[in-house]
Scaffold this active site. Structure first.
Site, PDB file in Angstrom:
ATOM      1  N   VAL A  11       0.819  -1.216   0.000  1.00 16.68           N
ATOM      2  CA  VAL A  11       0.000   0.000   0.000  1.00 16.68           C
ATOM      3  C   VAL A  11       0.855   1.270   0.000  1.00 16.68           C
ATOM      4  CG1 VAL A  11      -1.536   1.363   1.498  1.00 16.68           C
ATOM      5  CG2 VAL A  11      -2.100  -0.975   0.935  1.00 16.68           C
ATOM      6  N   LEU A 153      -7.454  -0.148  -2.483  1.00 20.25           N
ATOM      7  CA  LEU A 153      -6.873  -0.750  -3.689  1.00 20.25           C
ATOM      8  C   LEU A 153      -6.790  -2.274  -3.559  1.00 20.25           C
ATOM      9  CD1 LEU A 153      -3.718  -1.757  -3.044  1.00 20.25           C
ATOM     10  CD2 LEU A 153      -3.257   0.665  -3.247  1.00 20.25           C
ATOM     11  N   ARG A 154      -6.809  -2.932  -4.734  1.00 21.52           N
ATOM     12  CA  ARG A 154      -6.616  -4.391  -4.783  1.00 21.52           C
ATOM     13  C   ARG A 154      -5.235  -4.673  -5.349  1.00 21.52           C
ATOM     14  NH1 ARG A 154     -10.725  -5.506  -9.197  1.00 21.52           N
ATOM     15  NH2 ARG A 154      -9.942  -3.417  -9.604  1.00 21.52           N
ATOM     16  N   ASN A 211     -14.590  -4.606   3.394  1.00 24.17           N
ATOM     17  CA  ASN A 211     -13.911  -5.881   3.147  1.00 24.17           C
ATOM     18  C   ASN A 211     -14.754  -7.065   3.606  1.00 24.17           C
ATOM     19  OD1 ASN A 211     -11.716  -4.881   1.855  1.00 24.17           O
ATOM     20  ND2 ASN A 211     -10.239  -5.284   3.469  1.00 24.17           N
ATOM     21  N   HIS A 254     -17.641 -14.700  -8.118  1.00 22.51           N
ATOM     22  CA  HIS A 254     -16.969 -15.823  -8.765  1.00 22.51           C
ATOM     23  C   HIS A 254     -16.694 -16.895  -7.710  1.00 22.51           C
ATOM     24  CE1 HIS A 254     -16.495 -13.623 -12.461  1.00 22.51           C
ATOM     25  NE2 HIS A 254     -16.024 -12.599 -11.773  1.00 22.51           N
ATOM     26  N   GLY A 256     -15.050 -20.142  -6.097  1.00 14.91           N
ATOM     27  CA  GLY A 256     -13.674 -20.622  -6.180  1.00 14.91           C
ATOM     28  C   GLY A 256     -13.269 -21.386  -4.928  1.00 14.91           C
ATOM     29  N   CYS A 263      -5.751  -9.242   3.145  1.00 14.36           N
ATOM     30  CA  CYS A 263      -6.759  -8.367   3.759  1.00 14.36           C
ATOM     31  C   CYS A 263      -8.022  -9.083   4.247  1.00 14.36           C
ATOM     32  CB  CYS A 263      -7.144  -7.261   2.781  1.00 14.36           C
ATOM     33  SG  CYS A 263      -5.794  -6.102   2.505  1.00 14.36           S
ATOM     34  N   LYS A 266      -7.835 -11.466   7.497  1.00 17.34           N
ATOM     35  CA  LYS A 266      -7.459 -10.802   8.756  1.00 17.34           C
ATOM     36  C   LYS A 266      -8.444  -9.677   9.104  1.00 17.34           C
ATOM     37  CE  LYS A 266      -4.388  -7.032   7.373  1.00 17.34           C
ATOM     38  NZ  LYS A 266      -5.201  -5.845   7.616  1.00 17.34           N
ATOM     39  N   LYS A 324      -4.094 -14.593  -5.652  1.00 21.10           N
ATOM     40  CA  LYS A 324      -4.822 -14.149  -6.842  1.00 21.10           C
ATOM     41  C   LYS A 324      -3.781 -13.883  -7.931  1.00 21.10           C
ATOM     42  CE  LYS A 324      -6.201  -9.803  -7.012  1.00 21.10           C
ATOM     43  NZ  LYS A 324      -6.803  -8.511  -6.689  1.00 21.10           N
TER      44      LYS A 324
HETATM   45  P1  NAD Z   1       3.280  -4.679   3.958  1.00 18.86           P
HETATM   46  O1  NAD Z   1       3.641  -5.659   4.989  1.00 18.86           O
HETATM   47  O2  NAD Z   1       3.469  -5.023   2.513  1.00 18.86           O
HETATM   48  O3  NAD Z   1       4.123  -3.332   4.198  1.00 18.86           O
HETATM   49  C1  NAD Z   1       4.302  -2.720   5.431  1.00 18.86           C
HETATM   50  C2  NAD Z   1       5.684  -2.058   5.418  1.00 18.86           C
HETATM   51  O4  NAD Z   1       5.819  -1.235   6.572  1.00 18.86           O
HETATM   52  C3  NAD Z   1       6.847  -3.046   5.460  1.00 18.86           C
HETATM   53  O5  NAD Z   1       7.710  -2.804   4.362  1.00 18.86           O
HETATM   54  C4  NAD Z   1       7.537  -2.756   6.808  1.00 18.86           C
HETATM   55  O6  NAD Z   1       8.934  -2.915   6.746  1.00 18.86           O
HETATM   56  C5  NAD Z   1       7.164  -1.300   7.018  1.00 18.86           C
HETATM   57  N1  NAD Z   1       7.210  -0.837   8.414  1.00 18.86           N
HETATM   58  C6  NAD Z   1       6.721  -1.435   9.533  1.00 18.86           C
HETATM   59  N2  NAD Z   1       6.924  -0.658  10.614  1.00 18.86           N
HETATM   60  C7  NAD Z   1       7.554   0.463  10.180  1.00 18.86           C
HETATM   61  C8  NAD Z   1       8.024   1.654  10.820  1.00 18.86           C
HETATM   62  N3  NAD Z   1       7.876   1.850  12.129  1.00 18.86           N
HETATM   63  N4  NAD Z   1       8.629   2.590  10.060  1.00 18.86           N
HETATM   64  C9  NAD Z   1       8.784   2.410   8.734  1.00 18.86           C
HETATM   65  N5  NAD Z   1       8.354   1.309   8.068  1.00 18.86           N
HETATM   66  C10 NAD Z   1       7.741   0.351   8.788  1.00 18.86           C
HETATM   67  O7  NAD Z   1       1.794  -4.252   4.251  1.00 18.86           O
HETATM   68  P2  NAD Z   1       0.654  -3.792   3.199  1.00 18.86           P
HETATM   69  O8  NAD Z   1       0.099  -4.971   2.512  1.00 18.86           O
HETATM   70  O9  NAD Z   1       1.177  -2.663   2.394  1.00 18.86           O
HETATM   71  O10 NAD Z   1      -0.462  -3.267   4.200  1.00 18.86           O
HETATM   72  C11 NAD Z   1      -0.312  -2.056   4.909  1.00 18.86           C
HETATM   73  C12 NAD Z   1      -1.655  -1.669   5.495  1.00 18.86           C
HETATM   74  O11 NAD Z   1      -2.577  -1.375   4.439  1.00 18.86           O
HETATM   75  C13 NAD Z   1      -2.333  -2.771   6.324  1.00 18.86           C
HETATM   76  O12 NAD Z   1      -3.032  -2.175   7.382  1.00 18.86           O
HETATM   77  C14 NAD Z   1      -3.298  -3.403   5.342  1.00 18.86           C
HETATM   78  O13 NAD Z   1      -4.402  -4.003   6.000  1.00 18.86           O
HETATM   79  C15 NAD Z   1      -3.742  -2.191   4.557  1.00 18.86           C
HETATM   80  N6  NAD Z   1      -4.204  -2.503   3.190  1.00 18.86           N
HETATM   81  C16 NAD Z   1      -3.530  -3.407   2.435  1.00 18.86           C
HETATM   82  C17 NAD Z   1      -3.957  -3.668   1.116  1.00 18.86           C
HETATM   83  C18 NAD Z   1      -3.247  -4.675   0.242  1.00 18.86           C
HETATM   84  O14 NAD Z   1      -3.772  -4.996  -0.813  1.00 18.86           O
HETATM   85  N7  NAD Z   1      -2.084  -5.186   0.621  1.00 18.86           N
HETATM   86  C19 NAD Z   1      -5.052  -2.968   0.599  1.00 18.86           C
HETATM   87  C20 NAD Z   1      -5.698  -2.029   1.406  1.00 18.86           C
HETATM   88  C21 NAD Z   1      -5.262  -1.800   2.701  1.00 18.86           C
HETATM   89  C1  UDX Z   2      -9.133  -6.778  -1.222  1.00 18.28           C
HETATM   90  C2  UDX Z   2     -10.210  -5.723  -1.526  1.00 18.28           C
HETATM   91  O1  UDX Z   2     -10.843  -6.050  -2.774  1.00 18.28           O
HETATM   92  C3  UDX Z   2      -9.593  -4.337  -1.590  1.00 18.28           C
HETATM   93  O2  UDX Z   2     -10.617  -3.366  -1.790  1.00 18.28           O
HETATM   94  C4  UDX Z   2      -8.890  -4.076  -0.261  1.00 18.28           C
HETATM   95  O3  UDX Z   2      -8.269  -2.803  -0.293  1.00 18.28           O
HETATM   96  C5  UDX Z   2      -7.851  -5.151   0.016  1.00 18.28           C
HETATM   97  O4  UDX Z   2      -8.487  -6.441   0.000  1.00 18.28           O
HETATM   98  P1  UDX Z   2      -7.214  -7.995  -2.599  1.00 18.28           P
HETATM   99  O5  UDX Z   2      -7.087  -8.839  -1.376  1.00 18.28           O
HETATM  100  O6  UDX Z   2      -5.993  -7.411  -3.203  1.00 18.28           O
HETATM  101  O7  UDX Z   2      -8.208  -6.777  -2.311  1.00 18.28           O
HETATM  102  O8  UDX Z   2      -7.888  -8.890  -3.748  1.00 18.28           O
HETATM  103  P2  UDX Z   2      -9.389  -9.234  -4.195  1.00 18.28           P
HETATM  104  O9  UDX Z   2      -9.450  -9.084  -5.662  1.00 18.28           O
HETATM  105  O10 UDX Z   2     -10.402  -8.516  -3.415  1.00 18.28           O
HETATM  106  O11 UDX Z   2      -9.471 -10.791  -3.861  1.00 18.28           O
HETATM  107  C6  UDX Z   2      -9.436 -11.278  -2.530  1.00 18.28           C
HETATM  108  C7  UDX Z   2      -9.696 -12.767  -2.531  1.00 18.28           C
HETATM  109  O12 UDX Z   2     -11.039 -13.052  -2.909  1.00 18.28           O
HETATM  110  C8  UDX Z   2      -8.812 -13.557  -3.486  1.00 18.28           C
HETATM  111  O13 UDX Z   2      -8.424 -14.762  -2.873  1.00 18.28           O
HETATM  112  C9  UDX Z   2      -9.724 -13.832  -4.659  1.00 18.28           C
HETATM  113  O14 UDX Z   2      -9.387 -14.972  -5.406  1.00 18.28           O
HETATM  114  C10 UDX Z   2     -11.062 -14.000  -3.968  1.00 18.28           C
HETATM  115  N1  UDX Z   2     -12.212 -13.733  -4.829  1.00 18.28           N
HETATM  116  C11 UDX Z   2     -12.446 -12.477  -5.282  1.00 18.28           C
HETATM  117  C12 UDX Z   2     -13.077 -14.772  -5.150  1.00 18.28           C
HETATM  118  O15 UDX Z   2     -12.873 -15.925  -4.752  1.00 18.28           O
HETATM  119  N2  UDX Z   2     -14.175 -14.494  -5.925  1.00 18.28           N
HETATM  120  C13 UDX Z   2     -14.443 -13.243  -6.390  1.00 18.28           C
HETATM  121  O16 UDX Z   2     -15.474 -13.071  -7.057  1.00 18.28           O
HETATM  122  C14 UDX Z   2     -13.551 -12.199  -6.056  1.00 18.28           C
END
Ligand code: NAD
Ligand code: UDX
Length: 439
Positions: A11, A153-154, A211, A254, A256, A263, A266, A324
């Site tokens: 993110v 974002l996804r 979510n 869909h 599956g 996300c 958790k 995915k």
């Molecule tokens: P991630 O584990 O990929 O990245 C987190 C980063 O933060 C790591 O690189 C880590 O080293 C760094 N970090 C941790 N503590 C730190 C500190 N004190 N100072 C500087 N850097 C530090 O996590 P992510 O997937 O990017 O998720 C981040 C947040 O966004 C989570 O709360 C998640 O639920 C949310 N989120 C994730 C997604 C997704 O698709 N991954 C989408 C929407 C929201």
């Molecule tokens: C999700 C949310 O979509 C996004 O808005 C949020 O910010 C982060 O969590 P992401 O986890 O990246 O995004 O992927 P997503 O495309 O939502 O899929 C999540 C899971 O659901 C995957 O395992 C995917 O295969 C599954 N899925 C999704 C299905 O099984 N069926 C569907 O129709 C859609």
């Protein structure tokens, strides 16, 4: 505007790069010095389509940089985003907020006068209050405003989602913070993305509700798929039949192997915990999580049922292990419990994934990692499609039928036409379609 993004993960890195592409001056700070060093060498720590080019362009034009020293990087920022991880806490399933609170503590004493702090991490209701309290405790004279701005974002479509979101949610009651956020998102607002201003707690809850609702849609259609198998109906047509009703919508229907990823699992669990803590249980989400957890191992029984329930001595080729397509992320991937269950049933497992192999090697034991889909399938008794990567959609079925020991395809993403596969001499099992082998 000068923006500091704390956390350069899925993110933080995407958000930081996109903000810089809109013309803001962005520094992404990560405590993982190795990650920062590789970013400074132009190497991406994650697989996300278009990200390397986006980063290179903005670094080249001097708007985006990376640092591991938080103090010097934050001191010029007008807006400081916290985008660190909030994984499930081991043992109890609450969101682990230790990274968020550590980041708040670290920035507190170096925040410039009147800086706005924004939690972009997904955090339970009340976290913004605690972040504000921590900053005031560390720096009692700070004039700080803490905003909630969850990210939707996804992975795999992250840049497009960030630049063209369905909506932007901004939670704050502070007029100064609100106008700073309006300035940050002005380019997106001009893209016609609606901005929803609300209070901080509502913004925090909105993210979990979104979510969990999407996860519920998936769990629902998966149960309909199981029923369709029993009664001889087609879940894809049911999904279309209900999805064309605008009140339901066609997306996230869909069927599956169960939802996974960093996300949904958790966040659904964290919402359950918030509900329990507040004596307002979210029973629907509790059921969704339970149903989804059981499903992944049940998919292994679907494979076994193609062999009369016994996988001893069988070689199974698994195509796709990331949760995915278009990501290398293995967090909570359905492939993990599925492969473990196949192994528990006595199968030997071979694996191929287009970009997830490096991550997969950190996760799986006693599996054979293969170079491509055909090497993976060679000599196998069944081919199981777990992740719907584009390159798996047009496999050479004739070739597969000659190299496999037994012609069985278990398509857990319904990417093939059953008739076409059967025409090529295979036993075909999809999900929720007529003549699918039930579990
Ligand atoms: P991630 O584990 O990929 O990245 C987190 C980063 O933060 C790591 O690189 C880590 O080293 C760094 N970090 C941790 N503590 C730190 C500190 N004190 N100072 C500087 N850097 C530090 O996590 P992510 O997937 O990017 O998720 C981040 C947040 O966004 C989570 O709360 C998640 O639920 C949310 N989120 C994730 C997604 C997704 O698709 N991954 C989408 C929407 C929201
Ligand atoms: C999700 C949310 O979509 C996004 O808005 C949020 O910010 C982060 O969590 P992401 O986890 O990246 O995004 O992927 P997503 O495309 O939502 O899929 C999540 C899971 O659901 C995957 O395992 C995917 O295969 C599954 N899925 C999704 C299905 O099984 N069926 C569907 O129709 C859609």
């Amino acid at each position: 505007m000068h923006i500091a993004m704390i956390g350069a993960g899925y993110v933080g890195l995407v958000s930081g790069a996109c903000f810089s592409d809109f013309g803001h001056q962005v520094v992404c700070i990560d405590s993982n010095a190795e990650k920062v060093a590789s970013l400074n060498n132009g190497e991406m720590p994650i697989h996300e389509p278009g990200l390397a080019e986006l980063v290179a362009r903005n670094v080249g034009q001097g708007r985006l940089s990376f640092a591991s020293d938080l103090k010097s990087a934050v001191c010029e920022a007008e807006v400081v985003f916290i985008a660190v991880g909030t994984p499930s806490r081991r043992g109890d399933g609450h969101a682990d907020l230790s990274y968020v609170y550590a980041a708040a503590r670290e920035i507190a004493t170096v925040l410039p006068e009147r800086a706005v702090v924004v939690t972009k991490s997904t955090v339970p209701v009340g976290t913004g209050d605690e972040v504000e309290r921590i900053i005031r405790e560390e720096n009692p004279t700070a004039t700080v405003a803490v905003v909630s701005n969850p990210e939707f974002l996804r992975e795999g479509a992250a840049i497009r989602d960030f630049k063209h979101p369905d909506r932007i949610v901004i939670g704050t009651d502070d007029p100064r913070a609100r106008s700073a956020m309006a300035e940050v998102y002005r380019p997106l607002h001009l893209n016609a993305s609606p901005i929803l201003y609300t209070d901080r707690r509502t913004a925090e809850l909105t993210k979990y509700a979104a979510n969990s609702f999407l996860a519920t849609k998936i769990a629902f259609i998966n149960e309909i798929a199981d029923l369709a198998e029993k009664v001889g109906a087609n879940v894809q047509e049911v999904a279309r039949g209900i999805g064309l009703d605008n009140r339901i919508g066609q997306k996230f229907l869909h069927a599956g192997p169960g939802f996974g990823g960093s996300c949904f699992p958790k966040d659904a669990m964290a919402l359950i915990k918030t509900g329990q803590d507040n004596e307002s249980p979210v029973r629907i989400v509790e059921t969704v999580v339970a149903v989804n957890d059981q499903r992944k191992r049940a998919m292994a029984r679907k494979v076994a049922n193609a062999f009369g329930g016994n996988l001893r001595g069988k070689s199974i080729a698994v195509l796709g292990v990331t949760f995915k397509p278009d990501t290398d992320d293995m967090r909570d991937a359905p492939s993990i419990p599925l492969i473990t269950a196949l192994q528990d049933m006595g199968a030997e497992v071979r694996v191929f994934d287009p970009v997830g192999m490096e991550q997969a090697k950190k996760v799986f034991e006693n599996v054979t990692f293969c170079e491509n889909a055909y090497r993976c399938a060679k000599g196998c008794h069944a081919l199981v499609i777990v992740t719907e990567w584009e390159q798996f959609r047009a496999l050479d079925l004739k070739e597969l039928s000659t190299i496999m020991a037994c012609p069985v395809i278990v398509d857990l993403r319904n990417i093939y036409s059953p008739e076409e596969v059967r025409r090529n001499g295979f036993l075909y099992c999809g999900v929720g379609r007529p003549k699918s082998v039930a579990y």
